[in-house]
Write an enzyme that holds these catalytic residues in place. Structure first.
Site, mmCIF file in Angstrom:
data_model
loop_
_atom_site.group_PDB
_atom_site.id
_atom_site.type_symbol
_atom_site.label_atom_id
_atom_site.label_comp_id
_atom_site.label_asym_id
_atom_site.label_seq_id
_atom_site.Cartn_x
_atom_site.Cartn_y
_atom_site.Cartn_z
ATOM 1 C CG HIS A 76 38.200 48.157 50.775
ATOM 2 N ND1 HIS A 76 38.082 47.900 52.110
ATOM 3 C CD2 HIS A 76 38.777 47.047 50.247
ATOM 4 C CE1 HIS A 76 38.571 46.707 52.390
ATOM 5 N NE2 HIS A 76 39.009 46.175 51.274
ATOM 6 C CB SER A 102 37.085 42.000 45.398
ATOM 7 O OG SER A 102 37.885 42.443 46.455
ATOM 8 C CE LYS A 162 38.925 30.626 50.146
ATOM 9 N NZ LYS A 162 37.957 30.494 49.072
ATOM 10 C CG ASP A 163 42.437 36.710 53.405
ATOM 11 O OD1 ASP A 163 42.429 36.042 52.345
ATOM 12 O OD2 ASP A 163 42.106 37.907 53.455
ATOM 13 C CD GLU A 208 69.049 37.489 45.711
ATOM 14 O OE1 GLU A 208 69.992 36.704 45.504
ATOM 15 O OE2 GLU A 208 68.333 37.438 46.715
#
Ligand code: HEM
Lengths: 253, 424
Positions: free
Chosen positions: B218, B222, B246-247, B290
């Site tokens: 921030h 972005s 949208k997220d 894993e």
């Protein structure tokens, strides 16, 4: 990013073609299970027959220490039946003044008792191998219940030239072929309460169904809840997507 | 310097107004999560950071409930975990969420990383966002590794033994370090206790580092699929409601995948052998980690020398720290890098190959494949990335995000790509 999709596809097609080579172990047979797939449920009649096989055969050697008498409710036994089943089995009671535990009749909240007092005692009885605990047996092997079914049906005479070590038995599906468990089932080993003919494959299938329930007592409920959860989330996704379209409708993008 | 004393604010609600004057959290939320100017051309790959954050919260919540019923002793751990599965109300669901959530977390973060690699999000001015990301990855790996030891099954015990023993490869002090990690002369009760303690601690540190990750983001803003700078307000949208909604779409889809795993395929990604209690006298035929560690495991096993393998394995992650300075290209997004986009595909394929090699015993063809994969992994970062940044001729960049969005971009042939949000 489109190129990635192509690359993934190519790799996905190429990789499974290389089999994980297990030395001389045939592939597991194809067996149908009532509980397979997203909507399958445990066949309680088969599981009850399987419980009978467990009680009359497997329980002589294998412990099932995480399973309690009360858990039998999940395959259709009534509370009264469970009380009677528990009372018919002797379980270790509280220690007395000398620190010894005497045997007392079981209660529904008790776990199934172990046939041997310690793992060392079991080991001594079976040439150094311990019969594994059955609480999670149906989850603990690749193939799960199908593996159990295969082992129980997999006893054979050894091929010519192969000598089986003393105290061992030849089994097609055991990783080394030489298993420390004597063939536990033979035709008619139990007399089913519901009259089903007790062949070896039938008993193997039933006991594997029972053991699947023992290892996954919440499987039926889990899938039932899952259907609702997924349907709700699909609905929510639709709503959210519609909202997104609406919010973005005034943006040139 | 800001003045000390009560802060001015415009909030109407008297309580909010009162609090914000003394502790401007509402102003901060307003600035960072409502008005925050965000490039208008994100595609759905920009969802993964937000989804990973949700996943982190789910892991912490489910973990707290597991801890209420877990017994961190070698005698009791296995049984306590399976008592959670059987007898604790909704225990099976909580454990399946935690188990599968760990796998999903890595899946999300790997997509997040490859997104950053493709669109050049690690380059100036976002180096610190990226490096804090690598710290997050390392913390996640440590947390997941120690968490996997807690149920004290066969793979827990033997995995812990194999991985901690790696430190024994360090010359001179190696064995002392291993004994110090174990708190004894083998993996045992002290090891389990300290792993439990750290497994509970590290997620809080992850939250703290995540905070810095977002703070850095921030500060500089972005990146976006075009990899060009924001030129002005016409290129951005306020974070809320555009990207909150949208997220949310991405989070819903992720929850569907999560639910399918938890309710229908809870054992899909688990090793069946971990349902056998740990037994120090019985080594499992094949000790595999894993799935999310497999590429690194393959790198470890591709070097015949133990110290060499351990060193390469650690460098395979650490090299990400210096990536911003290895990349010599002035262009961020691979959309405009005709060579690097294919090298990126090659790199993804290489990591998948390494993962596949890692799931197999290092015999026969897998030795060769592992060595090729490992070589390519490092060649990518040490040769391809610096070299092609100089050699490659990037495509012409669009003038600005909004020009591009409105179809005025320099590159007509990729017009479809210019509306990424619609396409996704
Ligand atoms: C605990 C794991 C992580 C969480 C929860 C997380 C979360 C986030 C969030 C919420 C964002 C903003 C939204 C987005 O761009 O997707 C972000 C951006 C970013 N993250 Fe992460 N992250 C994690 C790990 C990582 C790792 C391991 C890396 C790389 C090694 C990384 C690199 C980046 C970069 C470069 C950005 C800026 C992207 C841009 O501006 O285009 N993150 N992260």
């Amino acid at each position: 990013m489109r190129a990635l999709a192509l690359a993934l596809l190519a790799l996905g097609l190429a990789l499974p073609a290389l089999p994980a080579a297990a030395q001389g172990i045939p592939p597991l047979p194809h067996v149908y299970w009532s509980f397979q797939g997203p909507f399958g449920t445990i066949d309680t009649a088969a599981a009850q027959r399987g419980y009978q096989v467990y009680k009359q055969v497997c329980a002589a050697c294998h412990s099932m220490s995480q399973f309690h008498f009360r858990d039998l409710a999940g395959i259709g036994y009534t509370p009264a039946e469970i009380k009677a089943i528990a009372a018919s089995v002797q379980v270790p009671g509280p220690p007395n003044a000398q620190g010894r535990r005497s045997l007392v009749p079981g209660k529904p909240a008790d776990a199934f008792p172990s046939p041997f007092p310690t793992a060392a005692a079991a080991k001594a009885a079976f040439n150094g191998v311990v019969p594994p605990d059955m609480s999670l047996m149906a989850n603990a092997f690749q193939g799960g219940p199908t593996f159990i079914y295969a082992i129980l049906n997999g006893f054979r005479n050894p091929p010519p030239g192969v000598t089986v070590p003393p105290g061992r038995f030849y089994n097609l599906y055991f990783p080394t072929h030489f298993i420390g468990m004597p063939p536990p089932l033979h035709n008619g080993a139990v007399t089913y309460a519901d009259g089903t003919p007790a062949t070896v494959p039938q008993m193997a299938h039933d006991v594997a169904t029972f053991l699947y329930y023992v290892a996954n007592p919440h499987a039926d409920a889990r899938k039932r809840i899952g259907v609702h959860v997924v349907l709700f989330l699909v609905f929510l996704t639709g709503l959210t997507y519609a909202l997104k379209r609406k919010v973005w409708s005034d943006v040139e993008h | 310097m800001a003045e000390l004393g009560l802060k001015e604010n415009d909030f109407k609600n008297p309580v909010v107004h009162w609090v914000d004057a003394r502790l401007p959290i509402f102003t901060a939320m307003e600035k960072e999560y409502r008005a925050f100017p965000t490039p208008k051309n994100f595609n759905y790959f920009w969802n993964f950071g937000a989804i990973a954050t949700v996943n982190l919260l789910i892991m912490i919540a489910s973990g707290v409930f597991l801890a209420m019923n877990y017994d961190p002793s070698t005698a009791g751990a296995f049984d306590s975990v399976h008592r959670i599965m059987r007898d604790v109300n909704w225990g099976w669901m909580i454990r399946y969420i935690h188990m599968n959530g760990a796998s999903l977390f890595f899946l999300l973060v790997y997509v997040h990383i490859f997104r950053g690699l493709y669109y050049g999000s690690y380059k100036k001015p976002r180096e610190l966002i990226w490096m804090l990301g690598v710290v997050l990855l390392l913390l996640m790996m440590a947390t997941a590794f120690m968490g996997y030891v807690l149920p004290w099954g066969q793979m827990s015990y033997w995995g812990a033994t194999v991985i901690t023993s790696l430190f024994g490869a360090i010359p001179v002090v190696g064995h002392a370090i291993v004994a110090w990690l174990w708190g004894g002369f083998a993996v045992g009760n002290p090891t389990l206790n300290r792993f439990y303690s750290l497994h509970y601690l590290l997620p809080s540190i992850i939250v703290g580092v995540l905070f810095l990750h977002i703070m850095a983001l921030h500060t500089v803003g972005s990146n976006n699929p075009l990899g060009i700078e924001v030129k002005g307000p016409q290129d951005t949208l306020p974070f809320h409601p555009y990207y909150t909604v949208k997220d949310s779409v991405g989070i819903c889809v992720y929850l569907i995948v999560f639910a399918i795993l938890v309710f229908f395929l809870p054992h899909l990604l688990a090793n069946p052998n971990n349902d056998i209690p740990a037994d120090r006298l019985m080594t499992p035929p094949d000790i595999v980690p894993e799935w999310y560690f497999l590429p690194f495991y393959a790198i470890l096993r591709s070097v015949p020398n133990k110290l060499g393998g351990v060193t390469l394995m650690f460098w395979s992650v650490l090299i990400l720290f210096v990536l911003p300075w290895l990349d010599t290209s002035p262009v961020r997004s691979c959309r405009f890098r005709p060579i690097m986009r294919w090298l990126w595909v090659l790199f993804v394929a290489d990591v998948l190959l390494l993962g596949y090699v890692g799931s197999n015993q290092p015999i026969g063809i897998f030795i060769l494949l592992g060595r090729i994969g490992t070589t390519l992994y490092f060649v990518h970062f040490l040769i391809f990335v610096p070299l092609f940044g100089v050699l490659e001729r990037p495509l012409p960049l669009p003038e600005s995000i909004s020009k591009r969005v409105l179809g005025g971009g320099a590159l007509a042939s990729a017009a479809a790509a210019a509306r990424p949000t619609e396409k996704a």
